[in-house]
Design an enzyme around this catalytic site. Structure first.
Site, PDB file in Angstrom:
ATOM      1  N   ASP A   1      25.650  26.464 -23.852  1.00  0.00           N
ATOM      2  CA  ASP A   1      24.280  26.640 -23.375  1.00  0.00           C
ATOM      3  C   ASP A   1      24.007  28.138 -23.301  1.00  0.00           C
ATOM      4  O   ASP A   1      24.579  28.839 -22.466  1.00  0.00           O
ATOM      5  CB  ASP A   1      24.126  25.980 -21.996  1.00  0.00           C
ATOM      6  CG  ASP A   1      22.737  26.159 -21.421  1.00  0.00           C
ATOM      7  OD1 ASP A   1      21.916  26.888 -22.025  1.00  0.00           O
ATOM      8  OD2 ASP A   1      22.459  25.582 -20.355  1.00  0.00           O
TER       9      ASP A   1
ATOM     10  N   THR B   1      11.455  25.530 -29.497  1.00  0.00           N
ATOM     11  CA  THR B   1      10.476  25.638 -30.589  1.00  0.00           C
ATOM     12  C   THR B   1       9.258  24.709 -30.427  1.00  0.00           C
ATOM     13  O   THR B   1       8.476  24.559 -31.368  1.00  0.00           O
ATOM     14  CB  THR B   1      11.149  25.359 -31.954  1.00  0.00           C
ATOM     15  OG1 THR B   1      11.749  24.065 -31.909  1.00  0.00           O
ATOM     16  CG2 THR B   1      12.191  26.398 -32.299  1.00  0.00           C
TER      17      THR B   1
ATOM     18  N   ASP C   1       6.386  34.786 -36.851  1.00  0.00           N
ATOM     19  CA  ASP C   1       5.116  35.474 -37.126  1.00  0.00           C
ATOM     20  C   ASP C   1       4.204  35.446 -35.900  1.00  0.00           C
ATOM     21  O   ASP C   1       3.261  36.232 -35.810  1.00  0.00           O
ATOM     22  CB  ASP C   1       4.406  34.807 -38.320  1.00  0.00           C
ATOM     23  CG  ASP C   1       4.169  33.316 -38.118  1.00  0.00           C
ATOM     24  OD1 ASP C   1       5.053  32.648 -37.552  1.00  0.00           O
ATOM     25  OD2 ASP C   1       3.100  32.811 -38.521  1.00  0.00           O
TER      26      ASP C   1
ATOM     27  N   TYR D   1       4.921  30.751 -26.721  1.00  0.00           N
ATOM     28  CA  TYR D   1       6.104  30.791 -27.598  1.00  0.00           C
ATOM     29  C   TYR D   1       6.241  32.175 -28.236  1.00  0.00           C
ATOM     30  O   TYR D   1       7.307  32.781 -28.210  1.00  0.00           O
ATOM     31  CB  TYR D   1       5.954  29.692 -28.659  1.00  0.00           C
ATOM     32  CG  TYR D   1       6.968  29.742 -29.775  1.00  0.00           C
ATOM     33  CD1 TYR D   1       8.284  29.342 -29.579  1.00  0.00           C
ATOM     34  CD2 TYR D   1       6.588  30.167 -31.059  1.00  0.00           C
ATOM     35  CE1 TYR D   1       9.209  29.389 -30.630  1.00  0.00           C
ATOM     36  CE2 TYR D   1       7.490  30.213 -32.100  1.00  0.00           C
ATOM     37  CZ  TYR D   1       8.802  29.824 -31.881  1.00  0.00           C
ATOM     38  OH  TYR D   1       9.707  29.864 -32.916  1.00  0.00           O
TER      39      TYR D   1
HETATM   40  N1  NAP Z   1      10.421  25.873 -36.791  1.00  0.00           N
HETATM   41  C1  NAP Z   1       9.570  26.831 -37.165  1.00  0.00           C
HETATM   42  O1  NAP Z   1       8.527  26.570 -37.779  1.00  0.00           O
HETATM   43  C2  NAP Z   1       9.896  28.269 -36.854  1.00  0.00           C
HETATM   44  C3  NAP Z   1       8.937  29.253 -37.166  1.00  0.00           C
HETATM   45  C4  NAP Z   1       9.252  30.591 -36.909  1.00  0.00           C
HETATM   46  C5  NAP Z   1      10.470  30.919 -36.355  1.00  0.00           C
HETATM   47  N2  NAP Z   1      11.357  29.944 -36.028  1.00  0.00           N
HETATM   48  C6  NAP Z   1      12.624  30.337 -35.424  1.00  0.00           C
HETATM   49  O2  NAP Z   1      13.668  29.963 -36.312  1.00  0.00           O
HETATM   50  C7  NAP Z   1      14.851  29.636 -35.567  1.00  0.00           C
HETATM   51  C8  NAP Z   1      15.374  28.277 -35.996  1.00  0.00           C
HETATM   52  O3  NAP Z   1      14.350  27.315 -35.756  1.00  0.00           O
HETATM   53  P1  NAP Z   1      14.573  25.765 -36.031  1.00  0.00           P
HETATM   54  O4  NAP Z   1      13.320  25.221 -36.606  1.00  0.00           O
HETATM   55  O5  NAP Z   1      15.866  25.579 -36.735  1.00  0.00           O
HETATM   56  O6  NAP Z   1      14.705  25.249 -34.536  1.00  0.00           O
HETATM   57  P2  NAP Z   1      15.043  23.765 -34.021  1.00  0.00           P
HETATM   58  O7  NAP Z   1      15.186  22.834 -35.156  1.00  0.00           O
HETATM   59  O8  NAP Z   1      14.045  23.450 -32.961  1.00  0.00           O
HETATM   60  O9  NAP Z   1      16.490  23.962 -33.361  1.00  0.00           O
HETATM   61  C9  NAP Z   1      16.665  24.733 -32.240  1.00  0.00           C
HETATM   62  C10 NAP Z   1      17.970  24.323 -31.610  1.00  0.00           C
HETATM   63  O10 NAP Z   1      18.126  25.169 -30.451  1.00  0.00           O
HETATM   64  C11 NAP Z   1      18.976  24.499 -29.590  1.00  0.00           C
HETATM   65  N3  NAP Z   1      18.828  24.922 -28.192  1.00  0.00           N
HETATM   66  C12 NAP Z   1      17.737  24.797 -27.403  1.00  0.00           C
HETATM   67  N4  NAP Z   1      18.039  25.234 -26.166  1.00  0.00           N
HETATM   68  C13 NAP Z   1      19.340  25.645 -26.186  1.00  0.00           C
HETATM   69  C14 NAP Z   1      20.230  26.189 -25.225  1.00  0.00           C
HETATM   70  N5  NAP Z   1      19.832  26.402 -23.961  1.00  0.00           N
HETATM   71  N6  NAP Z   1      21.498  26.471 -25.597  1.00  0.00           N
HETATM   72  C15 NAP Z   1      21.908  26.263 -26.863  1.00  0.00           C
HETATM   73  N7  NAP Z   1      21.116  25.739 -27.826  1.00  0.00           N
HETATM   74  C16 NAP Z   1      19.847  25.441 -27.479  1.00  0.00           C
HETATM   75  C17 NAP Z   1      18.677  23.019 -29.720  1.00  0.00           C
HETATM   76  O11 NAP Z   1      19.969  22.480 -29.650  1.00  0.00           O
HETATM   77  P3  NAP Z   1      20.401  21.003 -29.100  1.00  0.00           P
HETATM   78  O12 NAP Z   1      19.768  20.068 -30.058  1.00  0.00           O
HETATM   79  O13 NAP Z   1      21.887  21.062 -29.223  1.00  0.00           O
HETATM   80  O14 NAP Z   1      19.901  20.882 -27.694  1.00  0.00           O
HETATM   81  C18 NAP Z   1      18.026  22.895 -31.097  1.00  0.00           C
HETATM   82  O15 NAP Z   1      18.791  22.090 -31.965  1.00  0.00           O
HETATM   83  C19 NAP Z   1      14.440  29.731 -34.098  1.00  0.00           C
HETATM   84  O16 NAP Z   1      14.790  31.004 -33.593  1.00  0.00           O
HETATM   85  C20 NAP Z   1      12.933  29.620 -34.125  1.00  0.00           C
HETATM   86  O17 NAP Z   1      12.309  30.263 -33.021  1.00  0.00           O
HETATM   87  C21 NAP Z   1      11.108  28.630 -36.283  1.00  0.00           C
END
Ligand code: NAP
Length: 280
Positions: free
Chosen positions: A36, A62, A103, A127
Site C-alpha cells: 500500500d 484514477t 494532461d 484528480y
Molecule cells: N487511465 C487514464 O486515462 C490515465 C490518463 C492519464 C494518466 N494516467 C496515469 O497513468 C498511470 C496508470 O494508470 P492506469 O490507467 O493503469 O490506472 P488503473 O488501471 O486505475 O490502475 C491503478 C492501480 O493503482 C492501484 N492502487 C490504488 N491505490 C493504491 C495504493 N494505495 N497502493 C498501491 N496501489 C494502489 C490499484 O491497485 P489495486 O487494484 O491492487 O488496488 C490499481 O490497480 C496512473 O498514474 C494514472 O494517473 C492514466
C-alpha cells in the site's frame, strides 16, 4: 537491475509486466494488497528489504469523477501522499523513479497549440490537482526521476473508453459522444515501450510526454473504434453531457520525440490493440 512495478493490477502495470516478461526481464510487481503506497512504514520496510533500483510507479487513484466528492480523500491520499512516500523511498535507496502523470495538470482551455512540458500548470479538477501535487513531490524529493505525462489511456487489461464503446455498441443502435474535447489517445503498449525506452536507454532524467501521435475528439475516437460495427455514432457537446469533473476542451501535449522514440499514430495503435483483443 532490480525493478519494482507499483499498481500491478492496473492497465499500465499489467502492460508493463507483459512487456518485461516478453523481454525476459525480471521484475517484482505489487498491487495495493502487497504494497500500500500510502503506508509509509510498509513502503520503508519494502524498500529496505528489496532495494529496487528502478520503480515504475503506476499505482494511482484514477476515478476522475468520483475524485470530485466521495473519492476526494482517496485521490489526495494515493496520488499526492502515496507518491511522496514512494519518491522519498526512491531517494533514500537510490532508485530511479518513473512517475506517470496526466494532461489534466494543464488548464486545457487557454492554449490553442500543444502543451509543452514546462507550460504553466492549472488543473481544473481534483484528480489533476492531486496528480500535480504528485509531480511536485517527485521533483522536490527525488533526484533520479522520469516524470511522464500521458492521456486517454486504454489497454488490454482494465476498464477504458475503448471497451466501454465496444460494449455499448452490443446493446445500442445509436451512441452519442462528446465532440468538443480534443486530445491524444494512448495505448498502454506505447506507454510501456516509452517508459522502458527512457530507462533502458539511460535518457536524461526529467519531464516527458507520451501519447499516440495525432489528435482527435472523443467522438472521432469512438467513430474509429466502431468503424466496423453496426451502430450510429453522433456528436454531442460537453454541455449536453455533463460530468462531475471538468474535462479540458483542448489538451494535446507535445510528444517527447526528441528522445528518438517513434510514437505510433493513434489510429494504427488502436487497430493493433483491437486486433490483439479479438480472441480475448
Ligand atoms: N487511465 C487514464 O486515462 C490515465 C490518463 C492519464 C494518466 N494516467 C496515469 O497513468 C498511470 C496508470 O494508470 P492506469 O490507467 O493503469 O490506472 P488503473 O488501471 O486505475 O490502475 C491503478 C492501480 O493503482 C492501484 N492502487 C490504488 N491505490 C493504491 C495504493 N494505495 N497502493 C498501491 N496501489 C494502489 C490499484 O491497485 P489495486 O487494484 O491492487 O488496488 C490499481 O490497480 C496512473 O498514474 C494514472 O494517473 C492514466
Amino acid at each position: 537491475m532490480k525493478i519494482l512495478i507499483t499498481g500491478a493490477n492496473g492497465q499500465l502495470g499489467q502492460e508493463l509486466q507483459h512487456l518485461l516478461t516478453e523481454r525476459q526481464v525480471e521484475y517484482t510487481a505489487t498491487g495495493s494488497k502487497e504494497l500500500d503506497i500510502t503506508d509509509a512504514v510498509q513502503v520503508e520496510k519494502y524498500f529496505a528489504h528489496n532495494k529496487p533500483q528502478v520503480v515504475y510507479h503506476c499505482a494511482a487513484y484514477t476515478a476522475v469523477d468520483k475524485a470530485e466528492d466521495e473519492g476526494k480523500e482517496a485521490n489526495l491520499k494515493v496520488n499526492a501522499l502515496g507518491t511522496e512516500i514512494i519518491a522519498k523511498a526512491c531517494e533514500k535507496y537510490g532508485a530511479a523513479l518513473v512517475y506517470i502523470s496526466t494532461d489534466y495538470v494543464f488548464d486545457g482551455t487557454r492554449k490553442a497549440g500543444e502543451y509543452l512540458p514546462d507550460d504553466p500548470k492549472g488543473p481544473r479538477n481534483e484528480y489533476g490537482r492531486a496528480k500535480l501535487l504528485g509531480e511536485e513531490t517527485v521533483q522536490k524529493y527525488c533526484s533520479k526521476y522520469y516524470l511522464v505525462r500521458t492521456a486517454w489511456v486504454y489497454g488490454k487489461w482494465g476498464h477504458n473508453f475503448v471497451y466501454t464503446m465496444l460494449n455499448l455498441a452490443k446493446t445500442h443502435d445509436k451512441l452519442t459522444v462528446v465532440s468538443d474535447q480534443v486530445g491524444r489517445p494512448t495505448w498502454t503498449r506505447t506507454l510501456a515501450e516509452f517508459v522502458t525506452y527512457l530507462v533502458d536507454g539511460k535518457k536524461p532524467y526529467g519531464v516527458y510526454q507520451c501519447s499516440n501521435d495525432g489528435q482527435c475528439s472523443w467522438y472521432e475516437f469512438a467513430k474509429e473504434i466502431l468503424r466496423d460495427e453496426d451502430v450510429m455514432v453522433l456528436p454531442v457537446t460537453s454541455e449536453q453531457y455533463p460530468t462531475a469533473a471538468f474535462r479540458p476542451h483542448y489538451s494535446v501535449m507535445q510528444l517527447s520525440k526528441k528522445t528518438g522514440f517513434v510514437f505510433p499514430k493513434w489510429q494504427d495503435a488502436l487497430h493493433q490493440f483491437m486486433d490483439s483483443i479479438e480472441d480475448k
